[in-house]
Design an enzyme around this catalytic site. Structure first.
Site, PDB file in Angstrom:
ATOM      1  N   LYS A 130       0.826  -1.194   0.000  1.00 45.44           N
ATOM      2  CA  LYS A 130       0.000   0.000   0.000  1.00 45.44           C
ATOM      3  C   LYS A 130       0.862   1.245   0.000  1.00 45.44           C
ATOM      4  O   LYS A 130       0.416   2.333  -0.331  1.00 45.44           O
ATOM      5  CB  LYS A 130      -0.864   0.040   1.283  1.00 45.44           C
ATOM      6  CG  LYS A 130      -1.731  -1.163   1.490  1.00 45.44           C
ATOM      7  CD  LYS A 130      -2.349  -1.129   2.906  1.00 45.44           C
ATOM      8  CE  LYS A 130      -3.000  -2.437   3.228  1.00 45.44           C
ATOM      9  NZ  LYS A 130      -3.229  -2.578   4.678  1.00 45.44           N
ATOM     10  N   GLY A 131       2.133   1.073   0.393  1.00 46.39           N
ATOM     11  CA  GLY A 131       2.996   2.218   0.683  1.00 46.39           C
ATOM     12  C   GLY A 131       3.191   3.196  -0.453  1.00 46.39           C
ATOM     13  O   GLY A 131       3.319   4.395  -0.226  1.00 46.39           O
ATOM     14  N   GLU A 152       7.819   2.518  -6.068  1.00 47.88           N
ATOM     15  CA  GLU A 152       7.886   1.975  -4.712  1.00 47.88           C
ATOM     16  C   GLU A 152       8.084   3.118  -3.707  1.00 47.88           C
ATOM     17  O   GLU A 152       8.595   4.187  -4.055  1.00 47.88           O
ATOM     18  CB  GLU A 152       9.038   0.941  -4.659  1.00 47.88           C
ATOM     19  CG  GLU A 152       9.276   0.252  -3.358  1.00 47.88           C
ATOM     20  CD  GLU A 152       8.084  -0.499  -2.765  1.00 47.88           C
ATOM     21  OE1 GLU A 152       7.015   0.113  -2.594  1.00 47.88           O
ATOM     22  OE2 GLU A 152       8.244  -1.681  -2.405  1.00 47.88           O
ATOM     23  N   ASP A 184      14.860  -0.667   0.927  1.00 46.73           N
ATOM     24  CA  ASP A 184      15.538  -0.819   2.214  1.00 46.73           C
ATOM     25  C   ASP A 184      16.588  -1.930   2.066  1.00 46.73           C
ATOM     26  O   ASP A 184      17.672  -1.697   1.570  1.00 46.73           O
ATOM     27  CB  ASP A 184      14.459  -1.133   3.259  1.00 46.73           C
ATOM     28  CG  ASP A 184      14.983  -1.223   4.669  1.00 46.73           C
ATOM     29  OD1 ASP A 184      15.978  -0.563   4.978  1.00 46.73           O
ATOM     30  OD2 ASP A 184      14.390  -1.965   5.481  1.00 46.73           O
ATOM     31  N   LYS A 187      17.360   3.693   1.161  1.00 48.41           N
ATOM     32  CA  LYS A 187      18.240   3.548   2.335  1.00 48.41           C
ATOM     33  C   LYS A 187      19.403   2.644   1.954  1.00 48.41           C
ATOM     34  O   LYS A 187      19.406   1.455   2.303  1.00 48.41           O
ATOM     35  CB  LYS A 187      17.475   2.837   3.460  1.00 48.41           C
ATOM     36  CG  LYS A 187      16.726   3.698   4.444  1.00 48.41           C
ATOM     37  CD  LYS A 187      16.343   2.834   5.655  1.00 48.41           C
ATOM     38  CE  LYS A 187      14.903   2.972   6.034  1.00 48.41           C
ATOM     39  NZ  LYS A 187      14.495   2.098   7.149  1.00 48.41           N
ATOM     40  N   PHE A 222      13.885   4.644  10.785  1.00 45.59           N
ATOM     41  CA  PHE A 222      12.557   4.162  10.389  1.00 45.59           C
ATOM     42  C   PHE A 222      11.650   5.362  10.124  1.00 45.59           C
ATOM     43  O   PHE A 222      11.424   6.182  11.002  1.00 45.59           O
ATOM     44  CB  PHE A 222      11.961   3.242  11.456  1.00 45.59           C
ATOM     45  CG  PHE A 222      10.840   2.423  10.901  1.00 45.59           C
ATOM     46  CD1 PHE A 222      11.115   1.256  10.189  1.00 45.59           C
ATOM     47  CD2 PHE A 222       9.525   2.834  11.030  1.00 45.59           C
ATOM     48  CE1 PHE A 222      10.081   0.514   9.623  1.00 45.59           C
ATOM     49  CE2 PHE A 222       8.494   2.097  10.470  1.00 45.59           C
ATOM     50  CZ  PHE A 222       8.776   0.935   9.769  1.00 45.59           C
TER      51      PHE A 222
HETATM   52  P1  IMP Z   1      12.954  -4.142   1.533  1.00 50.12           P
HETATM   53  O1  IMP Z   1      13.668  -4.391   2.838  1.00 50.12           O
HETATM   54  O2  IMP Z   1      13.802  -3.286   0.606  1.00 50.12           O
HETATM   55  O3  IMP Z   1      12.499  -5.406   0.909  1.00 50.12           O
HETATM   56  O4  IMP Z   1      11.682  -3.284   1.883  1.00 50.12           O
HETATM   57  C1  IMP Z   1      10.500  -3.910   2.253  1.00 50.12           C
HETATM   58  C2  IMP Z   1       9.437  -2.962   2.693  1.00 50.12           C
HETATM   59  O5  IMP Z   1       9.713  -2.603   4.053  1.00 50.12           O
HETATM   60  C3  IMP Z   1       9.291  -1.618   1.996  1.00 50.12           C
HETATM   61  O6  IMP Z   1       8.570  -1.685   0.782  1.00 50.12           O
HETATM   62  C4  IMP Z   1       8.487  -0.871   3.035  1.00 50.12           C
HETATM   63  O7  IMP Z   1       7.126  -1.181   2.929  1.00 50.12           O
HETATM   64  C5  IMP Z   1       9.062  -1.426   4.343  1.00 50.12           C
HETATM   65  N1  IMP Z   1      10.015  -0.481   4.946  1.00 50.12           N
HETATM   66  C6  IMP Z   1      11.361  -0.501   4.901  1.00 50.12           C
HETATM   67  N2  IMP Z   1      11.889   0.536   5.581  1.00 50.12           N
HETATM   68  C7  IMP Z   1      10.835   1.232   6.061  1.00 50.12           C
HETATM   69  C8  IMP Z   1      10.719   2.431   6.847  1.00 50.12           C
HETATM   70  O8  IMP Z   1      11.684   3.109   7.233  1.00 50.12           O
HETATM   71  N3  IMP Z   1       9.442   2.832   7.146  1.00 50.12           N
HETATM   72  C9  IMP Z   1       8.340   2.164   6.729  1.00 50.12           C
HETATM   73  N4  IMP Z   1       8.399   1.044   5.997  1.00 50.12           N
HETATM   74  C10 IMP Z   1       9.644   0.585   5.664  1.00 50.12           C
HETATM   75 MG    MG Z   2       6.455  -1.220   0.265  1.00 48.22          MG
END
Ligand code: IMP
Ligand code: MG
Length: 174
Positions: free
Chosen positions: A41-42, A97, A101, A129, A150
């Site tokens: 949803k983000g 996206e 992260d 990040k 975060f």
């Molecule tokens: P990934 O670790 O790159 O696979 O990210 C997975 C998901 O974690 C992202 O699409 C976000 O939904 C969530 N996420 C990662 N870091 C944050 C943050 O700082 N705040 C809120 N959601 C986060």
């Molecule tokens: Mg996301």
């Protein structure tokens, strides 16, 4: 108790950056049409604002994915909760996206989409990040590079809260 949230990027800063990104993308895709794939949803808030700033013809679809495990630790195993409504064969796809992260979600997703016969697949993220990266991901468009904090707002949540904040803030956990 309410969580303490400090502003990282104001609404004005976010909107200005999205406008710039839209202009850049419009230039890069001049003469083409663009198929935006927002990740639920983000990325919904960002995808809608970005789409409004793109001047080449745009179509939109959404996908929902989640990684197994709890919400703050990415497991690396990705599940598709809702797939695209339409096939992407022959289309220029831009995945939109909220944040990259660890890179686990996007490395799986880009790989998955690249196998569907699209003309191209690129990635646009509002936040990036890089310090936290576990899997290499080619990011074509980044709104803001941020430190290992975060963040919430503009679609990003903390336990499903704060998505509706019009700015991006850091949740104070210390
Ligand atoms: P990934 O670790 O790159 O696979 O990210 C997975 C998901 O974690 C992202 O699409 C976000 O939904 C969530 N996420 C990662 N870091 C944050 C943050 O700082 N705040 C809120 N959601 C986060
Ligand atoms: Mg996301």
């Amino acid at each position: 108790m309410a969580d303490k949230i400090s502003v990282l990027f104001t609404e004005e800063q976010v909107c200005a950056r999205i406008k710039e990104m839209g202009e850049q993308i419009s230039k890069d895709y001049e003469g083409k049409s663009l198929h935006l794939v927002g990740i639920l949803k983000g990325a919904t808030f960002f995808a809608c604002e970005l789409a409004k700033r793109i001047t080449v013809p745009v179509t939109l679809d959404f996908m929902s994915v989640s990684s197994y495990g709890d919400s703050t630790v990415s497991s690396g195993i990705v599940k598709i909760n809702k797939d695209l409504d339409e096939p992407i064969e022959g289309l220029d796809v831009l995945v939109v996206e909220d944040i990259v992260d660890t890179g686990n979600t996007l490395s799986y997703l880009l790989d998955n989409l690249q196998k569907r016969g699209s003309a191209s697949v690129k990635l646009c993220t509002l936040l990036n990040k890089p310090e936290r990266r576990l899997k290499e991901v080619d990011v074509d468009y980044t709104g803001f590079i941020i430190p290992d904090e975060f963040v919430v707002g503009y679609g990003l949540d903390y336990a499903q809260k704060y998505r509706n904040l019009p700015y991006i803030g850091i949740v104070e956990t210390k």
